[in-house]
Design a protein around this motif. Sequence first.
Motif, PDB file in Angstrom:
ATOM      1  N   LEU A 135       0.954  -1.069   0.090  1.00  0.00           N
ATOM      2  CA  LEU A 135       0.044  -0.020   0.396  1.00  0.00           C
ATOM      3  C   LEU A 135       1.502   0.889   0.245  1.00  0.00           C
ATOM      4  O   LEU A 135       1.811   1.055   0.532  1.00  0.00           O
ATOM      5  N   GLY A 136       0.183   2.023  -0.453  1.00  0.00           N
ATOM      6  CA  GLY A 136       0.719   3.504  -0.312  1.00  0.00           C
ATOM      7  C   GLY A 136       0.495   4.140   0.841  1.00  0.00           C
ATOM      8  O   GLY A 136      -0.281   3.818   1.717  1.00  0.00           O
ATOM      9  N   ARG A 137       1.419   5.272   1.179  1.00  0.00           N
ATOM     10  CA  ARG A 137       0.793   5.502   2.269  1.00  0.00           C
ATOM     11  C   ARG A 137      -0.269   6.646   2.606  1.00  0.00           C
ATOM     12  O   ARG A 137      -1.365   6.187   3.108  1.00  0.00           O
ATOM     13  N   ASN A 138      -0.561   6.956   1.663  1.00  0.00           N
ATOM     14  CA  ASN A 138      -1.703   7.707   1.719  1.00  0.00           C
ATOM     15  C   ASN A 138      -3.014   6.806   1.608  1.00  0.00           C
ATOM     16  O   ASN A 138      -3.778   7.252   1.945  1.00  0.00           O
ATOM     17  N   MET A 139      -3.019   5.274   1.122  1.00  0.00           N
ATOM     18  CA  MET A 139      -3.744   4.395   1.126  1.00  0.00           C
ATOM     19  C   MET A 139      -3.948   3.905   2.417  1.00  0.00           C
ATOM     20  O   MET A 139      -4.815   3.062   3.482  1.00  0.00           O
ATOM     21  N   PHE A 140      -2.821   3.974   3.556  1.00  0.00           N
ATOM     22  CA  PHE A 140      -2.933   3.589   4.764  1.00  0.00           C
ATOM     23  C   PHE A 140      -3.703   5.169   5.383  1.00  0.00           C
ATOM     24  O   PHE A 140      -3.668   4.098   6.941  1.00  0.00           O
ATOM     25  N   GLY A 141      -3.052   5.736   5.097  1.00  0.00           N
ATOM     26  CA  GLY A 141      -3.763   6.958   6.196  1.00  0.00           C
ATOM     27  C   GLY A 141      -3.519   8.203   5.962  1.00  0.00           C
ATOM     28  O   GLY A 141      -2.527   8.414   5.022  1.00  0.00           O
ATOM     29  N   PRO A 142      -4.112   9.407   6.366  1.00  0.00           N
ATOM     30  CA  PRO A 142      -4.053  10.633   6.074  1.00  0.00           C
ATOM     31  C   PRO A 142      -2.847  11.434   6.720  1.00  0.00           C
ATOM     32  O   PRO A 142      -2.998  12.439   6.547  1.00  0.00           O
ATOM     33  N   VAL A 143      -1.949  10.529   7.481  1.00  0.00           N
ATOM     34  CA  VAL A 143      -0.859  11.389   8.158  1.00  0.00           C
ATOM     35  C   VAL A 143       0.294  12.125   7.261  1.00  0.00           C
ATOM     36  O   VAL A 143       0.282  10.244   6.627  1.00  0.00           O
ATOM     37  N   GLY A 161      -3.891   2.845  10.856  1.00  0.00           N
ATOM     38  CA  GLY A 161      -5.091   2.131   9.353  1.00  0.00           C
ATOM     39  C   GLY A 161      -6.304   3.094   9.935  1.00  0.00           C
ATOM     40  O   GLY A 161      -7.456   3.220  10.536  1.00  0.00           O
ATOM     41  N   TRP A 162      -7.564   2.845   8.480  1.00  0.00           N
ATOM     42  CA  TRP A 162      -8.906   2.758   8.667  1.00  0.00           C
ATOM     43  C   TRP A 162     -10.083   1.434   8.618  1.00  0.00           C
ATOM     44  O   TRP A 162     -10.967   2.411   8.966  1.00  0.00           O
ATOM     45  N   TRP A 163      -9.157   0.910   9.264  1.00  0.00           N
ATOM     46  CA  TRP A 163     -10.382  -0.185   9.316  1.00  0.00           C
ATOM     47  C   TRP A 163     -10.593  -0.970  10.588  1.00  0.00           C
ATOM     48  O   TRP A 163     -10.838  -2.575  10.707  1.00  0.00           O
ATOM     49  N   GLY A 164      -9.521  -0.334  11.995  1.00  0.00           N
ATOM     50  CA  GLY A 164     -10.180  -0.435  12.982  1.00  0.00           C
ATOM     51  C   GLY A 164      -9.082  -1.599  13.734  1.00  0.00           C
ATOM     52  O   GLY A 164      -8.139  -2.102  12.971  1.00  0.00           O
ATOM     53  N   ASN A 165      -9.610  -2.536  14.656  1.00  0.00           N
ATOM     54  CA  ASN A 165      -8.570  -3.128  14.955  1.00  0.00           C
ATOM     55  C   ASN A 165      -8.463  -4.627  14.335  1.00  0.00           C
ATOM     56  O   ASN A 165      -7.031  -5.440  14.186  1.00  0.00           O
ATOM     57  N   GLU A 166      -9.613  -4.930  13.519  1.00  0.00           N
ATOM     58  CA  GLU A 166      -8.641  -6.091  12.691  1.00  0.00           C
ATOM     59  C   GLU A 166      -9.317  -5.674  11.046  1.00  0.00           C
ATOM     60  O   GLU A 166     -10.508  -5.911  10.365  1.00  0.00           O
TER      61      GLU A 166
END
Length: 235
Positions: free
Chosen positions: A75-83, A94-99
């Motif tokens: 994944l690219g960093r933008n895909m992982f999150g907005p930081v 991440g965007w996906w919660g604990n799992e």
Amino acid sequence: MSKVRVHTFSVSLDGYGAGPNQNLESPLGEGGPLLFGWFFATRTFNAMHGKDGGSTGIDDSVAARGFENVGAWILGRNMFGPVRGPWLDDSWKGWWGNEPPYHTPVFVLTHYKREPLAMKGGTTFHFVTGGIHEALERAREAAQEKDVRIGGGVATLRSYLRAGLIDELQLSYSPVLLGGGEPLLEGIDLPALGYQHVTHIASPNVLHVTIAKQPRYRPVLKKRVPRVSMLRRGI
């Protein structure tokens, strides 16, 4: 043989893989969620989030195939999150919660070091600062004989495409016009890179197109007769 592949990456009719003005509230950009309407309705998407129900049929079948035989993700960093910038702390997970829905090692491209992040369900995020080739090398090692799936976003896919490192690219064209955002294939000459259309299948919601990199064959050259031999034979 394992592959490096992209699967169920949704694109608008005017070629955008994400809408304009992406931010924390709109990670896919303005109009971006419309690209994935077909996917959000499937049984596969619901199962990813621990829910029952959802549509079956062509779209669900295509979505489900995207998770088969995958041993690692990139994944690219933008895909992982907005930081942006250096990781100030490890609070963003991440965007996906604990799992998260990956359940494999995931290699995240970034310019800033961060310790691996182990999550529930078998997903571990590894943060790679050495670029696309290092990430792919590590993902292949982690996947062993299984495929490496590149999840996005657009900039990451474009980087791997330009380098000719993707074996198979499955795009899902949604009947949506965004008018702006991140273009996926603009300026990339796929035939020159060895890619050809392989298959396509349509549902009432979307057109699924598969493009794959073809092996390059060298022409068989005729054996030249040495000049001295030709003279001896009176040619």
